[in-house]
Each structure stands twice: as structure tokens, then as C-alpha cells.
Design a protein around this motif. Sequence first.
Motif, mmCIF file in Angstrom:
data_model
loop_
_atom_site.group_PDB
_atom_site.id
_atom_site.type_symbol
_atom_site.label_atom_id
_atom_site.label_comp_id
_atom_site.label_asym_id
_atom_site.label_seq_id
_atom_site.Cartn_x
_atom_site.Cartn_y
_atom_site.Cartn_z
ATOM 1 N N LEU A 39 3.933 -41.286 32.952
ATOM 2 C CA LEU A 39 5.010 -40.300 32.995
ATOM 3 C C LEU A 39 6.199 -40.844 32.222
ATOM 4 O O LEU A 39 6.624 -41.982 32.440
ATOM 5 C CB LEU A 39 5.414 -40.020 34.448
ATOM 6 C CG LEU A 39 4.283 -39.546 35.369
ATOM 7 C CD1 LEU A 39 4.762 -39.457 36.812
ATOM 8 C CD2 LEU A 39 3.742 -38.213 34.896
ATOM 9 N N VAL A 40 6.735 -40.024 31.317
ATOM 10 C CA VAL A 40 7.834 -40.462 30.464
ATOM 11 C C VAL A 40 9.042 -39.566 30.707
ATOM 12 O O VAL A 40 8.947 -38.343 30.623
ATOM 13 C CB VAL A 40 7.446 -40.405 28.971
ATOM 14 C CG1 VAL A 40 8.573 -40.955 28.105
ATOM 15 C CG2 VAL A 40 6.155 -41.185 28.722
ATOM 16 N N ILE A 69 3.768 -36.419 29.773
ATOM 17 C CA ILE A 69 2.598 -36.872 30.525
ATOM 18 C C ILE A 69 1.545 -37.311 29.509
ATOM 19 O O ILE A 69 1.160 -36.542 28.634
ATOM 20 C CB ILE A 69 2.020 -35.757 31.424
ATOM 21 C CG1 ILE A 69 3.080 -35.242 32.388
ATOM 22 C CG2 ILE A 69 0.797 -36.253 32.181
ATOM 23 C CD1 ILE A 69 3.652 -33.909 32.033
ATOM 24 N N VAL A 70 1.116 -38.557 29.604
ATOM 25 C CA VAL A 70 0.177 -39.111 28.619
ATOM 26 C C VAL A 70 -1.003 -39.740 29.347
ATOM 27 O O VAL A 70 -0.842 -40.380 30.386
ATOM 28 C CB VAL A 70 0.866 -40.188 27.735
ATOM 29 C CG1 VAL A 70 -0.042 -40.587 26.592
ATOM 30 C CG2 VAL A 70 2.198 -39.688 27.215
ATOM 31 N N PRO A 106 -3.114 -33.970 28.879
ATOM 32 C CA PRO A 106 -4.161 -34.796 29.484
ATOM 33 C C PRO A 106 -4.540 -34.265 30.866
ATOM 34 O O PRO A 106 -3.676 -33.943 31.672
ATOM 35 C CB PRO A 106 -3.518 -36.180 29.570
ATOM 36 C CG PRO A 106 -2.052 -35.937 29.535
ATOM 37 C CD PRO A 106 -1.856 -34.712 28.697
ATOM 38 N N SER A 107 -5.837 -34.166 31.113
ATOM 39 C CA SER A 107 -6.302 -33.635 32.393
ATOM 40 C C SER A 107 -6.984 -34.734 33.190
ATOM 41 O O SER A 107 -7.247 -35.820 32.684
ATOM 42 C CB SER A 107 -7.272 -32.469 32.152
ATOM 43 O OG SER A 107 -8.396 -32.918 31.424
ATOM 44 N N GLY A 108 -7.270 -34.434 34.443
ATOM 45 C CA GLY A 108 -8.036 -35.348 35.279
ATOM 46 C C GLY A 108 -7.273 -35.997 36.403
ATOM 47 O O GLY A 108 -7.869 -36.646 37.266
ATOM 48 N N ILE A 120 9.029 -26.311 32.383
ATOM 49 C CA ILE A 120 7.685 -25.752 32.440
ATOM 50 C C ILE A 120 6.681 -26.843 32.065
ATOM 51 O O ILE A 120 6.712 -27.375 30.957
ATOM 52 C CB ILE A 120 7.527 -24.547 31.487
ATOM 53 C CG1 ILE A 120 8.323 -23.351 32.032
ATOM 54 C CG2 ILE A 120 6.056 -24.165 31.328
ATOM 55 C CD1 ILE A 120 8.182 -22.095 31.197
ATOM 56 N N TYR A 121 5.835 -27.182 33.041
ATOM 57 C CA TYR A 121 4.705 -28.069 32.764
ATOM 58 C C TYR A 121 3.578 -27.143 32.325
ATOM 59 O O TYR A 121 2.895 -26.527 33.123
ATOM 60 C CB TYR A 121 4.332 -28.844 34.022
ATOM 61 C CG TYR A 121 3.133 -29.762 33.899
ATOM 62 C CD1 TYR A 121 2.650 -30.157 32.648
ATOM 63 C CD2 TYR A 121 2.499 -30.250 35.026
ATOM 64 C CE1 TYR A 121 1.559 -31.000 32.547
ATOM 65 C CE2 TYR A 121 1.404 -31.095 34.933
ATOM 66 C CZ TYR A 121 0.934 -31.464 33.698
ATOM 67 O OH TYR A 121 -0.161 -32.295 33.589
#
Length: 465
Positions: free
Chosen positions: A424-425, A133-134, A156-158, A263-264
Amino acid sequence: MHMPDGSVREAYGGYQDWFAEQDGSFLKRKHRDAEHAFRRTGITFNVYGEDEAEERLIPFDMVPRIISAGEWRRLTRGIEQRVSALNAFMHDLYHRQEIIRAGRVPERLFRNNAAWLPNMVGFTPPGGVYTHIVGIDLVRTGPDEFFVLEDNARTPSGVSYMLENRETMMNMFPELFMRVPVESVSNYPRRLARSLAACAPDCTEGKPVIAVLTPGIYNSAYFEHAFLADQMGAELVEGSDLRVVGGRVQMRTTGGYKPVDVIYRRVDDEFLDPLTFNPDSVLGVPGIMDVYRAGRITIANAPGTGVCDDKAIYSFMPEIVEFYTGEKPLLPNVETWRCAEEDSLKYVLDNLEELVVKEVHGSGGYGMLIGPTASKREIAAFRDKLKERPENYIAQPTLSLSTCPIFTKQGLAPRHVDLRPFVLVSPDNVDITPGGLTRVALQKGSLVVNSSQGGGTKDTWVLKD
């Protein structure tokens, strides 16, 4: 929203027609309704170190930021190129380090970097993905001029605010979405779950079990952790809910312990495993790194990806993109001076009043100097910091950031914005949600959009063709 001659930009045409039809008192009431909705939902964030205001509401502005379909296509090509290069860079950094052997990036950048983890050397995560996640922070300086301001490859948040902003807008103005064709962002949680499942380890049996690992309710982004787990249909767990059993990470359930496949994690590397990193940590899982290195669990994002968040590394991204893709960057960097280099340091010291200076490991808008708005005392203090630890800083010009309108008591007014698209990768795919989080500097003239520094957010519309 408007051209220099006052005419309405094409992307805002449909919105402007609708806005002109609305009554001012109606819009003011809706503005208050949005704030009440966010309070009811509990969309807040914590501010550390402020006793009088531990929890705050993130201000929401109801005027959307609108991007045309053509502009978005150009952005997605550049974002995909950059994210692919970041992932290749991470693999190289923990394996053969070809980019360092080729002299394109100096070895000191990661040898002295606390985010670089020797434990990851020689290990390839399941599916070969490091940056699952970027968030790529973009700024606009002209009609066709976008620059990358930062890379967020650790956690990365938000994204929850992106989703809640859209839901709030659709609840308040359903007729507006009938008139203006806007790409959907609401399926992001399903896309996230699908992308994470595609990264599950080979030992997975049946449908992958996904869990969101949170530090707990006192974390500044806890709302987002709980929101995403709920929206994905994933488990929300803390370190105390997990343990290593039979060579797998398993979570406690009413029917006993059950293996987890992905696990995220929203826990920093340092606290992830007390047997490997900080022995005093109670937020992580003892032994999880051994299971991870055995290829029996996926951790997203991979430990050690914080190297990519380093602003000194950022300054080498044009070389990194070209080295791994064979192409010139489609999205350029902001011009950056590395204070660790003697000539750059001299230039920065001579021009502090005109530059933005940032800590290489800084985030959240802290630890930075905005020269044009700083006092002489602040500049003098920062000058001493630079001389003492020049390698800890980079400097950039003060950009003429684009503005978007916000709704004020006096009507529409321009404020500076940036944009964080979410990427998303998975092993075979790079998926970019059509939109993102637009952060806005609500104070007139301010360039700082971080919520912890008084910034707000707004809905981001990508128009359909």
C-alpha cells in the motif's frame, strides 16, 4: 520444508512438530472441511469462455508456506525500493520523461503501449501517488535467492484470498497459532482504508468517503470487490450508482447524492469514462476524468499505471530502479530477452524448447509458451507468432522454482509456488503486509500457478522474531 539432507528447515520446525502429532484421518477431514468452508463463503472466480464451468472454487491447500522474519526483512527492503521506483517512473513518464532523454528506456516502449494514456500527461494525482496498491510477484530459486517475476500495478487481485486463507486456517487449527508465532494479516482492510484516506484530494471535508467501483457480479473478481468493501467499511458501487454533480463525483443514496473522495476502482481504464475512453462503456462514470484532472477525486490505482504491468517495461526495471533510487536493485529480475531486439529474437528462436515465452501484455497464464513441456506442434506455431510480431513477446529461462509441500491423499508432496506480497502506497508511507498470496501449481511438475490454469492457494506465514 526440508533441507537436501532430509532435516527440517528452521522456519518449519514448529509446524513440523505439530504436524507429526496429527492423525492422518483428522487431517483429511480438515482438508474436506476447508473446501466446504470456501464453498459456503462463496470464494469463487469466473472463468471466461468456458460454458461448462463459468464459476470455479479456487483450490486451497492447508499446509502453510512459511517465511522467516529475517527473510521477510530482506524482501521488504527490496519491495519498498521497487515500488518507490515504479511510482517515480510513472510520474516521470507523464511529465518530463527524463529516463527516456537519458537513453535508459526506449521511447517506443510506451508510444506503442495501449496502457499509456495521453490524458494523464502533465497531471499529478492527489498526493503524487500513482500506484496505491501494488502486487509484486516473487519466485524463489535457492535459500537466499528471490527474483521478481512480474509487477502488478494496475489492479492487483488476490488479497481477499490471502485473508480468507488465514481465517480458514485459524478456524481449523487454532492451537497451531498458539504454538507458532505468526505475523497477522487480518488488519489489511483497515490498513488499506487508512492508506486510501491518506490519498484523498484537498477538497475532502471531514472523514474521506471511500468507494470500491466494481464492474458487477459477472466480473471474475467480484467476490474480492464485495469482500474488501465490506471489510473496509467502504461503499460498493457500480458505474450506474455514480454521477458527476457540481464538479464532484457523487453516489446515489436514499438521502440524495453524496460526494465520494476516493474511488478504489476495479474497472479497466478503457471503461472508466465513456466521454474520454470507450464511448460504449456502461461500467464507468461519464465525466469522471474531468473531475479527476481537476484534482477533486482520487482514483486508485491511477489511470495509465498499466504501463508498469507491461513485460517489456519489466525487462528494464533494473535500469528504472537505479535511475530513480541511485541504488542497484535489491530484488533482481529474471533474465529476460526482448524479442523486439534482433539478437534476442535470434537467440529465442534458436532455443524455444528451453525457454518460457510470454506476451508483453498477457496475464493469467494465457498466451505463453513453456518450451520444455510444449509439443513440437505448439513450438512451431509459436515460432510463427514470434516471427510475425516479435515486439509482442519476451522470453525467460525456465526457472528451477522452489517447492512447498501440499497435502495429498498420499501425504505431503512438493509443488512449485510463487508469492504475491501486497503493498500500500500513500504520500508518506509504503506499507507491506507481512505475508501475501502464495499460489501453488497443484499439478505435479507444473510451473503454472494461475488459478485460471488449475493453480491453488495456501496461507503464507511470516514468523515473528
